[in-house]
Design a protein around this motif. Sequence first.
Motif, PDB file in Angstrom:
ATOM      1  N   LEU A 251       1.192   3.859  -3.132  1.00 58.23           N
ATOM      2  CA  LEU A 251       0.710   5.217  -2.852  1.00 58.23           C
ATOM      3  C   LEU A 251       1.798   6.241  -3.127  1.00 58.23           C
ATOM      4  O   LEU A 251       1.561   7.258  -3.814  1.00 58.23           O
ATOM      5  CB  LEU A 251       0.261   5.307  -1.393  1.00 58.23           C
ATOM      6  CG  LEU A 251      -0.090   6.717  -0.886  1.00 58.23           C
ATOM      7  CD1 LEU A 251      -1.302   7.274  -1.615  1.00 58.23           C
ATOM      8  CD2 LEU A 251      -0.327   6.688   0.630  1.00 58.23           C
TER       9      LEU A 251
ATOM     10  N   PHE B 230      -3.512   9.284   3.948  1.00 56.64           N
ATOM     11  CA  PHE B 230      -3.639   7.996   3.273  1.00 56.64           C
ATOM     12  C   PHE B 230      -2.544   7.037   3.731  1.00 56.64           C
ATOM     13  O   PHE B 230      -2.786   5.836   3.908  1.00 56.64           O
ATOM     14  CB  PHE B 230      -3.559   8.188   1.757  1.00 56.64           C
ATOM     15  CG  PHE B 230      -4.799   8.766   1.135  1.00 56.64           C
ATOM     16  CD1 PHE B 230      -6.042   8.188   1.344  1.00 56.64           C
ATOM     17  CD2 PHE B 230      -4.714   9.885   0.334  1.00 56.64           C
ATOM     18  CE1 PHE B 230      -7.189   8.719   0.768  1.00 56.64           C
ATOM     19  CE2 PHE B 230      -5.851  10.429  -0.254  1.00 56.64           C
ATOM     20  CZ  PHE B 230      -7.096   9.846  -0.037  1.00 56.64           C
TER      21      PHE B 230
ATOM     22  N   LYS C 187       0.830  -1.212   0.000  1.00 56.50           N
ATOM     23  CA  LYS C 187       0.000   0.000   0.000  1.00 56.50           C
ATOM     24  C   LYS C 187       0.860   1.257   0.000  1.00 56.50           C
ATOM     25  O   LYS C 187       0.623   2.197  -0.761  1.00 56.50           O
ATOM     26  CB  LYS C 187      -0.932  -0.001   1.212  1.00 56.50           C
ATOM     27  CG  LYS C 187      -2.154  -0.895   1.062  1.00 56.50           C
ATOM     28  CD  LYS C 187      -3.144  -0.665   2.191  1.00 56.50           C
ATOM     29  CE  LYS C 187      -4.447  -1.387   1.915  1.00 56.50           C
ATOM     30  NZ  LYS C 187      -5.469  -1.118   2.959  1.00 56.50           N
TER      31      LYS C 187
ATOM     32  N   TRP D 204      -4.965  -1.529  -2.903  1.00 54.56           N
ATOM     33  CA  TRP D 204      -5.939  -0.633  -2.271  1.00 54.56           C
ATOM     34  C   TRP D 204      -7.381  -0.932  -2.626  1.00 54.56           C
ATOM     35  O   TRP D 204      -8.294  -0.511  -1.903  1.00 54.56           O
ATOM     36  CB  TRP D 204      -5.623   0.818  -2.642  1.00 54.56           C
ATOM     37  CG  TRP D 204      -4.431   1.376  -1.959  1.00 54.56           C
ATOM     38  CD1 TRP D 204      -3.141   1.357  -2.409  1.00 54.56           C
ATOM     39  CD2 TRP D 204      -4.389   2.048  -0.699  1.00 54.56           C
ATOM     40  NE1 TRP D 204      -2.296   1.969  -1.512  1.00 54.56           N
ATOM     41  CE2 TRP D 204      -3.038   2.410  -0.458  1.00 54.56           C
ATOM     42  CE3 TRP D 204      -5.356   2.397   0.248  1.00 54.56           C
ATOM     43  CZ2 TRP D 204      -2.637   3.097   0.696  1.00 54.56           C
ATOM     44  CZ3 TRP D 204      -4.969   3.085   1.398  1.00 54.56           C
ATOM     45  CH2 TRP D 204      -3.628   3.420   1.610  1.00 54.56           C
TER      46      TRP D 204
ATOM     47  N   ALA E 183      -8.695   3.294  -3.766  1.00 57.61           N
ATOM     48  CA  ALA E 183      -7.770   4.089  -4.576  1.00 57.61           C
ATOM     49  C   ALA E 183      -8.460   5.240  -5.287  1.00 57.61           C
ATOM     50  O   ALA E 183      -7.805   6.214  -5.670  1.00 57.61           O
ATOM     51  CB  ALA E 183      -7.057   3.198  -5.591  1.00 57.61           C
TER      52      ALA E 183
ATOM     53  N   PHE F 170      -7.740   8.700  -4.098  1.00 57.11           N
ATOM     54  CA  PHE F 170      -6.455   9.346  -4.381  1.00 57.11           C
ATOM     55  C   PHE F 170      -6.576  10.422  -5.455  1.00 57.11           C
ATOM     56  O   PHE F 170      -5.612  11.150  -5.709  1.00 57.11           O
ATOM     57  CB  PHE F 170      -5.419   8.318  -4.814  1.00 57.11           C
ATOM     58  CG  PHE F 170      -5.157   7.231  -3.798  1.00 57.11           C
ATOM     59  CD1 PHE F 170      -5.527   7.400  -2.463  1.00 57.11           C
ATOM     60  CD2 PHE F 170      -4.572   6.033  -4.169  1.00 57.11           C
ATOM     61  CE1 PHE F 170      -5.298   6.398  -1.524  1.00 57.11           C
ATOM     62  CE2 PHE F 170      -4.331   5.035  -3.239  1.00 57.11           C
ATOM     63  CZ  PHE F 170      -4.702   5.216  -1.919  1.00 57.11           C
TER      64      PHE F 170
END
Length: 271
Positions: A35, A130, A31, A87, A91, A94
């Motif tokens: 990210l 996040f 993750k 995710w 996601a 994001f």
Amino acid sequence: MSLEDCADALRDHDPDRFGICLLAPAEARAKLMTLYALNLELARAPLASTEPLIAEMRLQWWIERLEDIGAGKPQSHELLTPLAEAWGPRAAGFAVLAEARRRDAARAPLDGPDAVVAYVRDTAVPLAQFAAEALDGATGGFAPPDPRGVFGKRKNTEVASVIAAQAEGVGLAHWLAALPALQGLGLGLWDAAPGALAQIAGHARAKLAEAKAQRRHVPRRLAPVLFPGAGVRAALQAAPRGIEALAGAAPSEFRRRLALGSFALTHRWWI
């Protein structure tokens, strides 16, 4: 982009966050790496063209692909595929990281310290939240965040506040450290006088002090996402002396490794 590719990109272009990934629990690394690799791509996207419309189209492409992941559409992409695997529909959230980069497509300098603070708040704080979610989910969790990436339960507002303050303070210091390069890209300040830089550094110090004062609210497991890196103090000290001083304030590789090693032993993230 496999996880190994994500790791290589972070090692080369974002070594502090690469170090964070190494210190995270194994179950959180996918993750975190995806990210942070996404954040790296989003930062690059608006700089891929000097034509604002084309640059913004690149960002829009990322936004639409993230929305596709949220809708459950399969991905065949070197980064989006491992991101979706790590995710899932989360996601889609994001996209806020991409939206915050839209102004970069115009290559227009910021018009003062307040604009810099707002920009850093929009780019750095959601990313830290996040990342904290990734770590917290790997260690049992204390509360699910709401769709905007902010921790949801009232008992966790203190933790969210610390994360936001630390992310803003560190983000401002990193922005100052990058300012010599940003000026050349048209993304710095219209007036980068020492007084304006001192004002930004002062705001950063205030946010870092705010986070430090509330540090006992933060579980140890979330400490990696609060790690400031090696160059924060040097950037804040150099800022009032102007851009030339900032250009010479970058930490050496030895200092970076020393800071990360010290953090690994102590988990002390506050400044």
